[in-house]
Structure formats: C-alpha cells, structure tokens
Scaffold this active site. Structure first.
Site, mmCIF file in Angstrom:
data_model
loop_
_atom_site.group_PDB
_atom_site.id
_atom_site.type_symbol
_atom_site.label_atom_id
_atom_site.label_comp_id
_atom_site.label_asym_id
_atom_site.label_seq_id
_atom_site.Cartn_x
_atom_site.Cartn_y
_atom_site.Cartn_z
ATOM 1 N N GLU A 163 0.791 -1.357 -0.047
ATOM 2 C CA GLU A 163 -0.026 -0.060 0.011
ATOM 3 C C GLU A 163 0.763 1.271 0.070
ATOM 4 O O GLU A 163 1.779 1.304 0.720
ATOM 5 C CB GLU A 163 -0.811 -0.099 1.358
ATOM 6 C CG GLU A 163 -1.825 1.252 1.301
ATOM 7 C CD GLU A 163 -2.624 1.239 -0.113
ATOM 8 O OE1 GLU A 163 -3.321 0.447 -0.374
ATOM 9 O OE2 GLU A 163 -2.394 2.324 -0.722
ATOM 10 N N LYS A 222 8.235 -1.423 -2.220
ATOM 11 C CA LYS A 222 7.639 -0.839 -1.341
ATOM 12 C C LYS A 222 8.704 -0.021 -0.501
ATOM 13 O O LYS A 222 8.516 1.130 0.039
ATOM 14 C CB LYS A 222 6.682 -1.676 -0.486
ATOM 15 C CG LYS A 222 6.016 -1.177 0.661
ATOM 16 C CD LYS A 222 5.395 -0.011 0.318
ATOM 17 C CE LYS A 222 5.052 0.988 1.472
ATOM 18 N NZ LYS A 222 4.276 2.040 1.577
ATOM 19 N N CYS A 278 6.163 4.395 9.366
ATOM 20 C CA CYS A 278 6.789 3.593 8.337
ATOM 21 C C CYS A 278 8.257 4.094 7.658
ATOM 22 O O CYS A 278 9.065 3.061 7.766
ATOM 23 C CB CYS A 278 5.785 3.374 7.200
ATOM 24 S SG CYS A 278 4.469 2.442 7.443
HETATM 25 P P1 NAD Z 1 -1.933 -0.674 12.453
HETATM 26 O O1 NAD Z 1 -1.116 -0.946 13.507
HETATM 27 O O2 NAD Z 1 -2.641 0.618 12.366
HETATM 28 O O3 NAD Z 1 -2.879 -1.956 12.494
HETATM 29 C C1 NAD Z 1 -2.646 -3.094 12.452
HETATM 30 C C2 NAD Z 1 -3.762 -3.982 13.050
HETATM 31 O O4 NAD Z 1 -3.682 -5.497 12.862
HETATM 32 C C3 NAD Z 1 -4.176 -3.860 14.450
HETATM 33 O O5 NAD Z 1 -5.317 -3.318 14.827
HETATM 34 C C4 NAD Z 1 -3.757 -5.229 15.041
HETATM 35 O O6 NAD Z 1 -4.671 -5.314 16.294
HETATM 36 C C5 NAD Z 1 -4.123 -6.023 13.945
HETATM 37 N N1 NAD Z 1 -3.370 -7.327 14.170
HETATM 38 C C6 NAD Z 1 -2.419 -7.912 14.487
HETATM 39 N N2 NAD Z 1 -2.337 -9.180 14.399
HETATM 40 C C7 NAD Z 1 -3.529 -9.576 14.152
HETATM 41 C C8 NAD Z 1 -4.091 -10.882 13.812
HETATM 42 N N3 NAD Z 1 -3.279 -12.048 14.146
HETATM 43 N N4 NAD Z 1 -5.312 -11.151 13.621
HETATM 44 C C9 NAD Z 1 -6.130 -9.953 13.468
HETATM 45 N N5 NAD Z 1 -5.601 -8.779 13.459
HETATM 46 C C10 NAD Z 1 -4.225 -8.343 13.978
HETATM 47 O O7 NAD Z 1 -1.042 -0.869 11.272
HETATM 48 P P2 NAD Z 1 -0.964 0.099 9.903
HETATM 49 O O8 NAD Z 1 -0.502 1.221 10.146
HETATM 50 O O9 NAD Z 1 -2.379 -0.220 9.161
HETATM 51 O O10 NAD Z 1 0.058 -0.500 8.948
HETATM 52 C C11 NAD Z 1 -0.312 -1.948 8.756
HETATM 53 C C12 NAD Z 1 0.795 -2.375 7.413
HETATM 54 O O11 NAD Z 1 0.713 -1.707 6.325
HETATM 55 C C13 NAD Z 1 2.325 -2.382 8.166
HETATM 56 O O12 NAD Z 1 3.182 -3.318 7.495
HETATM 57 C C14 NAD Z 1 2.876 -0.984 7.628
HETATM 58 O O13 NAD Z 1 4.206 -1.000 7.360
HETATM 59 C C15 NAD Z 1 1.884 -1.097 6.157
HETATM 60 N N6 NAD Z 1 1.734 0.260 5.577
HETATM 61 C C16 NAD Z 1 1.313 1.389 6.585
HETATM 62 C C17 NAD Z 1 0.870 2.737 6.053
HETATM 63 C C18 NAD Z 1 0.300 3.807 6.883
HETATM 64 O O14 NAD Z 1 0.037 4.689 6.473
HETATM 65 N N7 NAD Z 1 -0.025 3.445 8.193
HETATM 66 C C19 NAD Z 1 1.045 2.835 4.633
HETATM 67 C C20 NAD Z 1 1.416 1.851 3.820
HETATM 68 C C21 NAD Z 1 1.619 0.511 4.429
HETATM 69 C C1 UGA Z 2 4.769 7.659 3.710
HETATM 70 C C2 UGA Z 2 4.644 7.477 2.270
HETATM 71 O O1 UGA Z 2 4.408 8.878 1.865
HETATM 72 C C3 UGA Z 2 3.396 6.529 1.917
HETATM 73 O O2 UGA Z 2 3.561 6.593 0.354
HETATM 74 C C4 UGA Z 2 3.511 5.123 2.538
HETATM 75 O O3 UGA Z 2 2.553 4.273 2.022
HETATM 76 C C5 UGA Z 2 3.320 5.233 3.883
HETATM 77 O O4 UGA Z 2 4.644 6.367 4.082
HETATM 78 C C6 UGA Z 2 3.797 3.916 4.647
HETATM 79 O O5 UGA Z 2 4.387 3.023 3.889
HETATM 80 O O6 UGA Z 2 3.324 4.109 5.535
HETATM 81 P P1 UGA Z 2 3.175 8.670 5.604
HETATM 82 O O7 UGA Z 2 4.165 8.320 6.587
HETATM 83 O O8 UGA Z 2 1.648 8.490 6.148
HETATM 84 O O9 UGA Z 2 3.297 8.174 4.170
HETATM 85 O O10 UGA Z 2 3.247 10.321 5.438
HETATM 86 P P2 UGA Z 2 4.172 11.293 4.731
HETATM 87 O O11 UGA Z 2 3.392 12.411 3.995
HETATM 88 O O12 UGA Z 2 5.038 10.532 3.562
HETATM 89 O O13 UGA Z 2 4.903 11.833 5.633
HETATM 90 C C7 UGA Z 2 5.853 11.319 6.300
HETATM 91 C C8 UGA Z 2 6.642 12.109 7.245
HETATM 92 O O14 UGA Z 2 7.780 13.147 6.648
HETATM 93 C C9 UGA Z 2 5.792 13.063 8.267
HETATM 94 O O15 UGA Z 2 6.360 13.353 9.523
HETATM 95 C C10 UGA Z 2 6.005 14.402 7.242
HETATM 96 O O16 UGA Z 2 5.650 15.507 8.088
HETATM 97 C C11 UGA Z 2 7.403 14.477 6.798
HETATM 98 N N1 UGA Z 2 7.516 14.972 5.844
HETATM 99 C C12 UGA Z 2 6.965 14.832 4.412
HETATM 100 C C13 UGA Z 2 8.487 16.279 5.723
HETATM 101 O O17 UGA Z 2 8.790 16.639 6.906
HETATM 102 N N2 UGA Z 2 8.606 16.873 4.366
HETATM 103 C C14 UGA Z 2 8.322 16.738 3.498
HETATM 104 O O18 UGA Z 2 8.448 17.537 2.405
HETATM 105 C C15 UGA Z 2 7.319 15.604 3.278
#
Ligand code: NAD
Ligand code: UGA
Length: 465
Positions: A163, A222, A278
C-alpha cells in the site's frame, strides 16, 4: 476469470480500515469484511458516532457511513471471515523487532506469520492471500511454506500488493493512486490471481496504473519507495541546517531545485524531522536486509537517512534550549501539535515525542495541544520511551484543550505539526498572554517570519537564519 464475491482483510488499522472502506465503496457487488483481534478497535469502527472511528482521515467517515452494514463489515470473527472469503488481505502491523536477532532493525513478522497459520488452519477452499502489509523481500516464500504444508489440499496463491497511501490523504491517495503494484508468481495460476486482484482496482483506476511484477520486485519496491521519499526529506533537512548558518532560505532553495523537472517539487519541505510508523521502520529494514546479504556499504548509505533525521529532531530541541538562555528548567513551553503530520490522529514516531523527551530531560514544563490526538495517546507515547516514570511524565507535561488560554505566562511555543488551524490563530492575542520576550520555534515552517516579528515575537523557523 473467477468473479470475486467476498474478500476479507486481517488488520483493521490505518491501512486495512481506509483501504477496505474504499474497495467496498467502489465495488458494491463485493462483500468486504475487516477483522481484527483488537475488540476495542472493532467496536470503534462500528460506533454509531462516526467521530469515534479509530482512524481519522479526511473523507473517511462519509465513506464508512455510506457502506457500513451494506457491503462493509467490521468484526472480530477472524476465522469466519477467512473461511468465507475468496481473497484474504493481510494488513497487520510489521513493527521493528525489539528483541532477538535483528533487534532494532529487522521487521517483526510474528503477526504476519500468525495470520498465515490461522489461514492455513481455517481455509477449506482455494484462496488468494494478499500481502498488504509492508514486508521484507522474500517474505512471501515464508508465507507460502506455511500455507502449502497444511496437507488439507487447499490451493493458495500468494500475492504482494503493498500500500502506498499516506496518512492524512489516505482516501484521496486510494481513489487517485499513482499506481497499484501487484506481485505474484509467473505461473498460469499466479497470473490469474494477479488478474483477479487487478479486476478489483479496475473498478476505479485505469488499467495502465496497475503494475504487475514478480513477487520479490513488489516487496522490495515498497521499501525502496519509502526509502527514496524519506531520503528527500533528510536531504532537504541537511541543507536546512546549512541555510540557518548562511542566510540562504530553505524555501527558496527548495523551489529553486524542485523546479528542475528531474528533481521535482514534492517532499522538499524542511521540517523538524519525518515521523510516522513506516519511514524509519522500512529504512531500518532495508539496512538490515542489505547487511544480511553482506552489502555493508548499501546498508550504511541508507542508514544515513535515519541518522540525519535523528540529528534534525535533536537540533530542534537544542535550539530551543540554547535560545532560552541555555536553560528550560521550570519554563513553560507550549507544543502546538503532537501528530506526526497534519490531518491524522496517528503519532507513531512523531518528532514531537522526541523533542518533548529531550526538553523534559532538561526539566521543562510542557503543555501540549493537538486537535485530534487524545491525552491517553500522548502519555502512552512518552511512557513507552521509558525515560521517566509515568508519574513524572504527568507532572511535567500537561494537555491543553484551549490552545490560546494555554499560552498564558508561557515562555515559548513550539510548532511540531502543520495543522492548518494554527495559521488562523490570533497571534497578537497569544503574544499578549505570553511572558516577554515571547519565543516561537516553528518546526514546520508554518508561519511568516516578518509577520511574527512585527507582532513582537522572537521567531525561529527551521531552515532560516
Ligand atoms: P496498525 O497497527 O494501524 O494496524 C494493524 C492491525 O492489525 C491492528 O489493529 C492489530 O490489532 C491487527 N492485528 C495484528 N495481528 C493480528 C492478527 N493475528 N489477527 C487479526 N488482527 C491482527 O498498522 P497499519 O498502520 O495499518 O500498518 C499495517 C501495515 O501496512 C504495516 O506493515 C505497515 O508498514 C503498512 N503500511 C502502513 C501505512 C500507513 O500509512 N500506516 C501505509 C502503507 C503501508
Ligand atoms: C509515507 C509515504 O508517503 C506513503 O507513500 C507510504 O505508503 C507510507 O509512508 C507508509 O508506507 O506508511 P506517511 O508516513 O503516512 O506516508 O506520510 P508522509 O506524507 O510521507 O509524511 C511522512 C513524514 O515526513 C511526516 O512526518 C511529514 O511531516 C514528513 N515530511 C514529508 C516532511 O517533513 N517534509 C516533506 O516534504 C514531506
């Protein structure tokens, strides 16, 4: 090609919740069930009061409201959802390991492995299992090995579909994705699985934006995408320190370099440092993987992005202490913002936590105001660091609900999150309430230096002398 009727997503977090809500919204004929072992989280996804959803994202509550109970369900019945679904997304957390081999760098895959074992135990019909979580390259082979050794004759296709949404713009990013990446086996059944998953996204995205690759390229891309984005922030932050010493202005430098079409304008905003769940985790993971393949120089290269980010957070805290006459002991410092960026209630790895920690070590008294982050989360973030006892954290740091009143007799304000509402405040009124000289430390480059100085503030802005 098989028609998809039911999908499920394991993990109702910042990715699972918004992603599945958008899929349900765009694919009315598909029933989408999001499951989690965390009962409180599921209860909040099901709350009548949409302001209580566990994830705050602009536009999300409207989508949940129009689909929940129709083709979008949130539940703790994990086994039932696995059993019924044709496609299972794994979207659980993959934090940095805090123990054992790879501690502090490798991704902890225990939650992903538990999901795989659960799917293996429950599934009675063929399934497509989709890695939505961010995983180290070659994780799919571990999942495959767990699933293929069940001996129950069920056929599993494993796909990687990372994602790319950013928090604060999740709904928009999902609806207008630059690309969707689908990695899978090059076998006929692997190709068919990729096409089936692709058909879901084709409900709202042009087919050219859906990229199919092998599974390893998808997993690695990713990590690399996040590493490149974070590297830009660290690069511009490194230059911001130089600007502060040389009368160059970081905004002007960002604009000047960003207009080169080969560089581009995005991710060049200097700040107090990147946060979020992340960037750091994924780069550490990349460093770990590189070194474990014997590629020391590659690991060292990417580690520098983290080192620079830590430096930027430390530098900001040190600037506050040195400007306030080398002591903040007993001084009242207001934090505007605790979330790691605007438009999210997520605080994971937020720079605010580390700046607060450094100032609390200097015995400052901090008052935090954030429009979306709860008191419980703020204290949990600090307690988790373990630098001080929970009692001491509560004694030294308080939470404000009124951001203007909080500034009464304050020595300084530090802006840690770029919430738009901070721009709309009556800064003259704030100035009148504060002790003089009144200091503002703008870690987000949110306000204008000239205007703030005209109002009487001593104003420091990251990247400007
Ligand atoms: P999160 O902690 O918000 O959510 C994960 C959920 O999974 C929790 O609610 C937890 O209770 C649940 N969980 C854990 N083990 C479980 C199980 N065995 N069965 C059912 N539920 C279970 O995490 P997130 O931010 O949604 O991130 C999830 C993944 O996506 C990570 O690998 C992260 O790196 C990736 N990712 C996150 C973002 C982001 O913006 N947060 C963006 C892109 C990718
Ligand atoms: C980031 C990536 O942008 C997503 O594409 C990815 O899916 C995600 O991580 C993930 O894998 O979790 P996110 O961390 O949610 O998304 O937010 P960003 O907008 O990337 O910002 C990350 C951090 O960098 C924030 O603290 C933001 O304030 C900072 N940032 C961003 C800066 O300080 N300067 C910038 O120019 C941009």
């Amino acid at each position: 090609m098989k028609k998809v009727n039911k999908i499920c997503c394991i993990g109702a977090g910042y990715v699972g919740g918004p992603t599945m809500s958008v899929i349900a919204n765009q694919c009315p004929e598909i029933t989408v069930t999001v499951v989690d072992i965390n009962q409180e989280r599921i209860d909040r996804w099901n709350d009548e009061d949409l302001d209580k959803l566990p994830v705050y994202e602009p536009g999300l509550k409207e989508i949940v409201a129009s689909n929940r109970g129709k083709n979008l369900f949130f539940s703790t019945e994990v086994d039932k959802a696995i059993d019924e679904a044709e496609i299972i997304f794994i979207s659980v957390n993959t934090p940095t390991k805090t123990y054992g081999k790879g501690k502090g760098q490798a991704a902890d895959l225990k939650y992903v492995e538990l999901c795989a074992r659960n799917i293996a135990k429950v599934a009675k019909t063929d399934k497509i299992v989709v890695e939505k979580s961010t995983l180290p390259v070659r994780t799919a082979s571990a999942i495959k090995s767990i699933l293929q050794n069940t001996g129950n004759g069920v056929n599993f296709e494993i796909l990687s579909n990372p994602e790319f949404l950013a928090e604060g713009t999740a709904v928009e990013d999902l609806l207008e994705a630059d690309r969707v990446l689908i990695g899978g086996d090059e076998t006929p059944s692997g190709k068919e699985a990729k096409d089936i998953l692709s058909s879901i996204y084709e409900h709202w995205l042009p087919k050219e934006r859906i990229l199919q690759t092998n599974v390893w390229s998808s997993e690695l891309s990713k990590l690399v995408a996040n590493a490149f984005l974070a590297q830009r922030v660290s690069s511009i932050n490194a230059i911001s320190a130089l600007c502060e010493r040389t009368d160059a202005n970081i905004s002007e430098v960002s604009r000047a370099i960003g207009t080169d079409s080969r560089i581009g304008p995005k991710f060049l905003n200097a700040s107090v440092g990147f946060g979020g769940s992340c960037f750091q985790k994924d780069i550490l993971n990349l460093v770990y993987i590189s070194r474990s393949f014997g590629l020391q120089e590659v690991g060292d290269y990417w580690e520098q992005v983290i080192i620079m980010n830590d430096y930027q957070k430390r530098r900001f805290a040190e600037k506050i202490v040195s400007t306030l006459y080398n002591t903040v002991s007993g001084k009242k410092i207001i934090f505007y913002g605790w979330a790691f960026k605007k438009d999210t209630n997520d605080t994971r790895e937020s720079a605010a936590i580390y700046v607060a920690d450094a100032l609390l070590e200097e015995k400052a008294e901090i008052i935090v105001y954030d429009p979306k982050v709860t008191e419980k989360t703020i204290y949990a973030d600090l307690d988790y660091l373990g630098t001080r006892s929970p009692e001491e954290n509560r004694k030294l740091l308080k939470i404000a609900t009124n951001p203007i009143e909080a500034t009464k007799d304050a020595h300084a304000i530090a802006i840690l999150t770029e919430w738009e509402e901070f721009k709309t405040y009556d800064w003259s009124e704030i100035y009148d309430k504060m002790l003089k000289p009144a200091f503002v430390f703008d870690g987000r480059r949110l306000l204008f230096k000239d205007e703030m100085e005209q109002k009487g503030f001593q104003y420091y802005k990251i990247g400007q002398s």
